[in-house]
Write a protein that holds these residues in place. Structure first.
Motif, PDB file in Angstrom:
ATOM      1  N   GLY A 130       0.819  -1.201   0.000  1.00 33.01           N
ATOM      2  CA  GLY A 130       0.000   0.000   0.000  1.00 33.01           C
ATOM      3  C   GLY A 130       0.854   1.252   0.000  1.00 33.01           C
ATOM      4  N   LEU A 131       1.883   1.279   0.821  1.00 33.28           N
ATOM      5  CA  LEU A 131       2.801   2.422   0.851  1.00 33.28           C
ATOM      6  C   LEU A 131       3.595   2.537  -0.446  1.00 33.28           C
ATOM      7  CD1 LEU A 131       4.138   2.189   4.526  1.00 33.28           C
ATOM      8  CD2 LEU A 131       2.381   3.708   3.614  1.00 33.28           C
ATOM      9  N   LEU A 132       3.976   1.385  -1.019  1.00 33.21           N
ATOM     10  CA  LEU A 132       4.694   1.416  -2.295  1.00 33.21           C
ATOM     11  C   LEU A 132       3.815   1.999  -3.394  1.00 33.21           C
ATOM     12  CD1 LEU A 132       7.182   0.667  -3.987  1.00 33.21           C
ATOM     13  CD2 LEU A 132       6.181  -1.605  -4.297  1.00 33.21           C
ATOM     14  N   ALA A 133       2.536   1.612  -3.405  1.00 37.88           N
ATOM     15  CA  ALA A 133       1.619   2.145  -4.425  1.00 37.88           C
ATOM     16  C   ALA A 133       1.362   3.634  -4.219  1.00 37.88           C
ATOM     17  CB  ALA A 133       0.304   1.372  -4.398  1.00 37.88           C
ATOM     18  N   GLY A 134       1.329   4.081  -2.960  1.00 37.61           N
ATOM     19  CA  GLY A 134       1.033   5.479  -2.696  1.00 37.61           C
ATOM     20  C   GLY A 134       2.223   6.402  -2.790  1.00 37.61           C
ATOM     21  N   TYR A 135       3.423   5.884  -2.499  1.00 34.72           N
ATOM     22  CA  TYR A 135       4.608   6.734  -2.443  1.00 34.72           C
ATOM     23  C   TYR A 135       5.714   6.271  -3.392  1.00 34.72           C
ATOM     24  CZ  TYR A 135       2.515   8.585   1.840  1.00 34.72           C
ATOM     25  OH  TYR A 135       1.668   9.172   2.746  1.00 34.72           O
ATOM     26  N   GLY A 136       5.467   5.230  -4.171  1.00 39.99           N
ATOM     27  CA  GLY A 136       6.527   4.656  -4.996  1.00 39.99           C
ATOM     28  C   GLY A 136       6.955   5.506  -6.164  1.00 39.99           C
ATOM     29  N   GLY A 137       6.054   6.352  -6.702  1.00 42.39           N
ATOM     30  CA  GLY A 137       6.404   7.181  -7.846  1.00 42.39           C
ATOM     31  C   GLY A 137       6.825   6.355  -9.046  1.00 42.39           C
ATOM     32  N   LYS A 138       7.944   6.771  -9.691  1.00 40.66           N
ATOM     33  CA  LYS A 138       8.438   6.062 -10.875  1.00 40.66           C
ATOM     34  C   LYS A 138       8.913   4.655 -10.544  1.00 40.66           C
ATOM     35  CE  LYS A 138      11.442   9.081 -12.357  1.00 40.66           C
ATOM     36  NZ  LYS A 138      12.452   9.697 -13.250  1.00 40.66           N
TER      37      LYS A 138
ATOM     38  N   SER B 203       0.106  -8.236  -9.027  1.00 44.37           N
ATOM     39  CA  SER B 203      -1.333  -8.090  -8.799  1.00 44.37           C
ATOM     40  C   SER B 203      -1.620  -7.018  -7.767  1.00 44.37           C
ATOM     41  CB  SER B 203      -1.928  -9.430  -8.366  1.00 44.37           C
ATOM     42  OG  SER B 203      -3.311  -9.316  -8.137  1.00 44.37           O
ATOM     43  N   LEU B 204      -0.882  -7.035  -6.657  1.00 40.89           N
ATOM     44  CA  LEU B 204      -1.124  -6.056  -5.597  1.00 40.89           C
ATOM     45  C   LEU B 204      -0.807  -4.632  -6.075  1.00 40.89           C
ATOM     46  CD1 LEU B 204       0.264  -7.880  -2.427  1.00 40.89           C
ATOM     47  CD2 LEU B 204      -2.108  -7.508  -3.066  1.00 40.89           C
ATOM     48  N   MET B 205       0.330  -4.453  -6.730  1.00 38.41           N
ATOM     49  CA  MET B 205       0.702  -3.112  -7.182  1.00 38.41           C
ATOM     50  C   MET B 205      -0.285  -2.583  -8.223  1.00 38.41           C
ATOM     51  SD  MET B 205       4.896  -3.217  -7.356  1.00 38.41           S
ATOM     52  CE  MET B 205       5.002  -4.821  -8.190  1.00 38.41           C
ATOM     53  N   GLY B 206      -0.660  -3.443  -9.170  1.00 41.28           N
ATOM     54  CA  GLY B 206      -1.587  -3.005 -10.210  1.00 41.28           C
ATOM     55  C   GLY B 206      -2.973  -2.712  -9.677  1.00 41.28           C
ATOM     56  N   LEU B 207      -3.468  -3.557  -8.766  1.00 41.60           N
ATOM     57  CA  LEU B 207      -4.828  -3.377  -8.268  1.00 41.60           C
ATOM     58  C   LEU B 207      -4.928  -2.250  -7.255  1.00 41.60           C
ATOM     59  CD1 LEU B 207      -5.885  -7.108  -8.058  1.00 41.60           C
ATOM     60  CD2 LEU B 207      -6.773  -5.375  -9.606  1.00 41.60           C
ATOM     61  N   TYR B 208      -3.894  -2.020  -6.466  1.00 38.73           N
ATOM     62  CA  TYR B 208      -3.888  -0.832  -5.610  1.00 38.73           C
ATOM     63  C   TYR B 208      -4.036   0.420  -6.472  1.00 38.73           C
ATOM     64  CZ  TYR B 208      -2.855  -1.999  -0.702  1.00 38.73           C
ATOM     65  OH  TYR B 208      -2.946  -2.385   0.604  1.00 38.73           O
ATOM     66  N   ARG B 209      -3.266   0.461  -7.518  1.00 39.95           N
ATOM     67  CA  ARG B 209      -3.299   1.604  -8.428  1.00 39.95           C
ATOM     68  C   ARG B 209      -4.662   1.742  -9.097  1.00 39.95           C
ATOM     69  NH1 ARG B 209       0.883   3.544 -12.127  1.00 39.95           N
ATOM     70  NH2 ARG B 209      -0.072   4.654 -13.860  1.00 39.95           N
ATOM     71  N   THR B 210      -5.195   0.628  -9.595  1.00 42.93           N
ATOM     72  CA  THR B 210      -6.464   0.658 -10.316  1.00 42.93           C
ATOM     73  C   THR B 210      -7.620   1.028  -9.394  1.00 42.93           C
ATOM     74  OG1 THR B 210      -5.650  -1.012 -11.867  1.00 42.93           O
ATOM     75  CG2 THR B 210      -8.030  -0.702 -11.727  1.00 42.93           C
ATOM     76  N   CYS B 211      -7.692   0.413  -8.219  1.00 40.65           N
ATOM     77  CA  CYS B 211      -8.761   0.734  -7.273  1.00 40.65           C
ATOM     78  C   CYS B 211      -8.659   2.191  -6.819  1.00 40.65           C
ATOM     79  CB  CYS B 211      -8.705  -0.194  -6.070  1.00 40.65           C
ATOM     80  SG  CYS B 211      -9.182  -1.894  -6.417  1.00 40.65           S
ATOM     81  N   GLY B 212      -7.439   2.677  -6.635  1.00 37.29           N
ATOM     82  CA  GLY B 212      -7.266   4.075  -6.259  1.00 37.29           C
ATOM     83  C   GLY B 212      -7.797   5.014  -7.324  1.00 37.29           C
ATOM     84  N   ARG B 213      -7.499   4.719  -8.591  1.00 35.27           N
ATOM     85  CA  ARG B 213      -8.015   5.550  -9.682  1.00 35.27           C
ATOM     86  C   ARG B 213      -9.538   5.476  -9.763  1.00 35.27           C
ATOM     87  NH1 ARG B 213      -4.491   7.322 -13.672  1.00 35.27           N
ATOM     88  NH2 ARG B 213      -2.590   8.007 -12.614  1.00 35.27           N
ATOM     89  N   LEU B 214     -10.095   4.294  -9.519  1.00 32.97           N
ATOM     90  CA  LEU B 214     -11.543   4.134  -9.563  1.00 32.97           C
ATOM     91  C   LEU B 214     -12.203   4.965  -8.463  1.00 32.97           C
ATOM     92  CD1 LEU B 214     -14.070   2.813 -10.685  1.00 32.97           C
ATOM     93  CD2 LEU B 214     -13.599   0.819  -9.260  1.00 32.97           C
ATOM     94  N   LEU B 215     -11.674   4.903  -7.235  1.00 35.68           N
ATOM     95  CA  LEU B 215     -12.229   5.700  -6.142  1.00 35.68           C
ATOM     96  C   LEU B 215     -12.054   7.190  -6.418  1.00 35.68           C
ATOM     97  CD1 LEU B 215     -11.033   3.675  -3.021  1.00 35.68           C
ATOM     98  CD2 LEU B 215     -13.327   3.739  -4.005  1.00 35.68           C
ATOM     99  N   GLN B 216     -10.931   7.560  -7.013  1.00 36.60           N
ATOM    100  CA  GLN B 216     -10.705   8.961  -7.353  1.00 36.60           C
ATOM    101  C   GLN B 216     -11.739   9.449  -8.374  1.00 36.60           C
ATOM    102  OE1 GLN B 216      -7.434  10.057 -10.017  1.00 36.60           O
ATOM    103  NE2 GLN B 216      -6.659  11.395  -8.414  1.00 36.60           N
ATOM    104  N   PHE B 217     -12.034   8.620  -9.360  1.00 38.28           N
ATOM    105  CA  PHE B 217     -13.028   9.000 -10.356  1.00 38.28           C
ATOM    106  C   PHE B 217     -14.417   9.114  -9.723  1.00 38.28           C
ATOM    107  CE2 PHE B 217     -16.262   7.952 -13.519  1.00 38.28           C
ATOM    108  CZ  PHE B 217     -15.959   8.866 -14.509  1.00 38.28           C
ATOM    109  N   MET B 218     -14.739   8.199  -8.819  1.00 44.20           N
ATOM    110  CA  MET B 218     -16.027   8.279  -8.123  1.00 44.20           C
ATOM    111  C   MET B 218     -16.100   9.544  -7.277  1.00 44.20           C
ATOM    112  SD  MET B 218     -16.413   4.247  -7.066  1.00 44.20           S
ATOM    113  CE  MET B 218     -18.022   4.419  -6.275  1.00 44.20           C
ATOM    114  N   GLY B 219     -14.959   9.975  -6.721  1.00 39.72           N
ATOM    115  CA  GLY B 219     -14.938  11.235  -6.000  1.00 39.72           C
ATOM    116  C   GLY B 219     -15.179  12.410  -6.928  1.00 39.72           C
TER     117      GLY B 219
END
Length: 809
Positions: A152-160, A316-332
């Motif tokens: 979760g921290l890697l997906a949120g703070y990992g950057g490039k 799977s974890l890195m991709g889905l953290y990213r994808t779910c985050g974008r989905l929640l952001q779009f819903m926001g």
């Protein structure tokens, strides 16, 4: 996007890795031996995977077509919102959310199973409780928490670093499976593939049953549509990239299924007997893929297999953290979730949404692995709904654009999605592919929670965007009732079978309780639907009353304007007569042969009278039109009640008229003003010249008002290309596309104001009524009006009017 360089974006390889990582994870190493091989055998599994891959490519083509058209990181939710509406977009978002989260949680808790298989009781300390015969230990929960937090921290703070690490893991995952398979083939040969199918059922049914699980096997490949803003690749190349990812996923499933039966334990004569006894075996013998690799290559091969599994889980974890985050952001952004979810970092990472996912995921290990498996089974159903939405939207888009091939792909995708939806839901239809009893209950509960939240969003929607689709409510009700009924049927059947076997006595109170639960869930949905429909009825009555009041106001305004126009026409005719007499005197004076006459009328006064004559003629046209046809205000234009007076006109004369009207006014303000055509091959067209002049007058007037002294206003006309146009008789005639640019150096229009420029009541306080009128008249003529400003500039704007007009003979 503006804050990022191209190095921050996703290359084709990164997009491939994201698609593959989200689609294939831990389950690829376990399910082939647990479900595929026992149901369809090696050859049947291979055929089923090949067919599934082909079917998923049809769905992928529909997704990519939509992504190319809309280019929105909201993915299928954005496509559904734009094409079908907000109601169905909410359902699509709820579907994707539960599907992605279940895959995320399944992979996050997979380390517990892997540790149990390879390390025994190493983490089995601190016993807490048991759920569905699965013991939950604090040691395993703590290990899973650590896994969830790290990624979760890697997906949120990992950057490039995140994209490079994800791509590296995906490549290692794919290559390690291929290498292990090739090595096993060289060592063992292919004799273990006999028999090719299971012997006790029909081979065709075996293959069909496995094909119907395709949404479960491949769901997630479409996650790249939630990263469209990050692409460093053209959208035309998206389908080949996704195709490569789907093919790689299908190949992984086939290879792992084959590896499961390449090296069976020596005490079994064939894979059929081995797979039949597998649930009773302990250690690596109970894991066919692990056993095959270990029996041939020992700990070295097992180590490589563990690396492959670890990289699969991590991608799977890195991709889905990213994808779910974008989905929640779009819903926001769509105001379905709080605005807190829309906040992002400079590199567009939806950090708030990702951290929220990380926190709620910490609760999942406490539910036990079996509960996650029940939830994952739901993907087969909800995934097919998402695929159906994508295919239906692609069909509607292709139909609108007249794209026959796109329509065919859309219809085929809809048919495939319907098969994926209904076949797994029907108990006993598929061989080993029906949902567990608890999965039906979870599906029912999920639909109830989703509809309750939809009701909440509907009640707190300030823009009245939701509640317009009865079909969406019916879909939710059907899904809840259907899954509820099958769950109750399964429960009753299991208990009756147990009672018939003499294991337990029939407890009618439990059956009554289950029936009450079913009725309660259906009743809640019906009550929420009733409340929605009652609210809509009240809104409809309120809207009707408002429209009646507005109609009365409009009628009064029209009557007043007609009377006023009648009163104005009388002095205006007198003013026109005076101007004409003055122009006649100017003409007579200019013809006088006397030189240096002190009574000669100045040329400047003659020009001003000429301009005044043009103005009065234009004003008289408006007055006569108001008297003849009634008041045609902005509301009438918006409603499309104007009757166009189409006649031949010359662009050059119209532009000269506009120049004559404003030339002296802008000269007095010391503003540079020029009107000219560019590359005008066909100056004669059929159009309502009066309305066209009103468009130009309003736009130029707005430019004059806001351009400071010393600035400039420029009107240019370009003939872009030839076009074929349908006339009022439905006949195809020759035409051309014309583009009018009104460019000025005045203050720019903010994007949020420009977005609502067609809404009169939204721009009343902005002095942009002229542009509003122009935009409505442009729509009446079948054209478009766009406002552009250089990024980051507060001065200067370019208003572009595009019209498709038939050519005059």
């Amino acid at each position: 996007m503006d804050n990022r360089t191209r190095s921050n974006l996703l290359s084709p390889l990164h997009v491939w890795a994201l698609s593959l990582g989200c689609a294939v994870g831990w389950g690829a190493f376990m399910v082939p031996a647990n479900l595929f091989i026992p149901t369809a055998g090696p050859l049947g599994t291979t055929i089923a995977m090949a067919i599934s891959t082909a079917l998923l490519l049809v769905i992928a083509a529909n997704f990519c077509r939509l992504a190319e058209k809309y280019q929105d990181d909201g993915g299928i939710v954005a496509y559904v919102r734009n094409i079908i509406g907000h109601d169905h977009a909410f359902l699509a978002a709820w579907i994707l959310l539960i599907a992605y989260l279940s895959i995320l949680w399944a992979n996050a808790t997979a380390n517990v199973l892997l540790a149990r298989f390879l390390l025994g009781d190493f983490l089995s300390w601190g016993y807490l409780y048991t759920i569905a015969d699965f013991d939950i230990y604090f040691g395993e929960v703590a290990a899973t928490w650590m896994f969830i937090i790290i990624f979760g921290l890697l997906a949120g703070y990992g950057g490039k670093l995140l994209k490079y690490f994800n791509t590296f893991c995906a490549i290692v995952f794919f290559l390690s499976v291929v290498v292990l398979y090739i090595a096993l083939v060289k060592e063992t040969g292919m004799y273990t593939y006999s028999p090719a199918f299971q012997y006790y059922t029909n081979p065709a049914m075996q293959v069909f049953s496995m094909v119907m699980l395709a949404p479960w096997m491949f769901f997630g490949f479409e996650a790249v549509t939630h990263a469209c803003d990050d692409f460093n690749v053209s959208y035309q190349k998206l389908f080949p990239i996704v195709t490569a990812a789907v093919l790689a996923g299908g190949l992984i499933y086939i290879l792992l299924a084959d590896m499961a039966v390449m090296a069976i334990p020596p005490e079994f004569s064939s894979w059929t007997s081995y797979i039949a006894q597998r649930p009773n075996l302990e250690g690596l013998a109970g894991l066919p893929v692990f056993h095959s690799v270990y029996s041939v290559f020992g700990y070295n091969g097992l180590g490589l297999l563990c690396v492959s599994i670890a990289t699969a889980i991590m991608t799977s974890l890195m991709g889905l953290y990213r994808t779910c985050g974008r989905l929640l952001q779009f819903m926001g952004r769509s105001e379905v979730l709080p605005v807190w979810f829309t906040r992002k970092t400079a590199d567009e990472t939806p950090r708030n949404a990702i951290l929220f996912l990380m926190l709620i995921s910490l609760l999942i290990p406490l539910l036990g692995r079996v509960s996650i498996v029940w939830l994952c089974d739901v993907i087969t159903v909800v995934g097919s709904i998402a695929y159906g939405y994508a295919s239906y939207c692609a069909y509607l888009l292709a139909k609108k654009e007249g794209h026959k091939r796109g329509q065919a792909f859309g219809l085929v995708g809809i048919f495939i999605s319907c098969l994926f939806f209904f076949c797994p839901l029907l108990p006993g239809l598929l061989l080993g592919g029906s949902l567990d009893t608890e999965s039906y209950l979870m599906l029912s509960v999920w639909s109830l929670i989703g509809f309750a939240y939809y009701w909440y969003v509907f009640k707190h929607d300030p823009h009245n965007r939701f509640g317009h689709s009865t079909s969406m409510c019916i879909m939710i009700l059907f899904l809840n009732f259907f899954s509820n009924s099958i769950w109750l049927r399964q429960v009753m059947e299991q208990r009756l079978q147990e009672a018939a076997a003499g294991n337990v006595q029939t407890d009618y109170s439990e059956l009554a309780t289950d029936s009450f639960v079913q009725m309660a869930m259906i009743l809640i949905i019906l009550l929420l639907m009733a409340n929605i429909f009652i609210t809509l009825k009240r809104r409809e009555r309120s809207m009707t009353d408002t429209l009646l009041q507005q109609h009365a106001v409009n009628h009064a305004q029209n009557t007043y304007l007609r009377n006023l126009a009648h009163d104005i026409r009388i002095p205006m005719e007198a003013a026109q007569t005076s101007v004409h007499h003055s122009l006649e005197n100017c003409t007579i004076c200019s013809a006088c042969p006397e030189e240096n006459c002190p009574r000669r009328i100045p040329d400047r006064l003659s020009n001003c009278l000429g301009q005044l004559d043009n103005h009065t003629q234009y004003l008289m046209q408006l007055i006569n039109d108001m008297l003849a046809k009634g008041s045609k205000d902005m509301g009438d234009a918006e409603a499309g009640t104007f009757e166009l007076d189409t006649a031949p006109m010359d662009w050059r004369r119209t532009l000269q008229h506009i120049k004559d009207i404003f030339a002296l006014q802008l000269q007095d303000k010391n503003i540079f003003f020029e009107v000219y055509p560019i590359e005008l091959s066909h100056p004669n067209v059929l159009c309502d010249e009066q309305r066209l002049e009103r468009i130009l007058i309003n736009l130029v007037s707005n430019a004059c008002e806001f351009t400071p002294t010393g600035g400039g206003v420029m009107v240019t006309l370009m003939e872009k290309e030839a076009a074929t146009i349908l006339n009022h008789q439905g006949q195809t005639v020759r035409g051309a596309v014309y583009e009018i640019h009104v460019n000025d150096s005045g203050a720019a229009i903010p994007p949020d104001v420009a977005a609502h420029i067609a809404e009169p009541f939204e721009v009343e306080g902005t002095n942009l009524g002229g542009i509003c009128i122009a935009k409505m008249l442009v729509s009446l003529l079948g054209g478009t009006l766009a406002i552009s400003t250089a990024p980051g500039q507060s001065i200067g704007k370019d208003i572009v009017v595009t019209l498709n007009l038939p050519l005059a003979e």
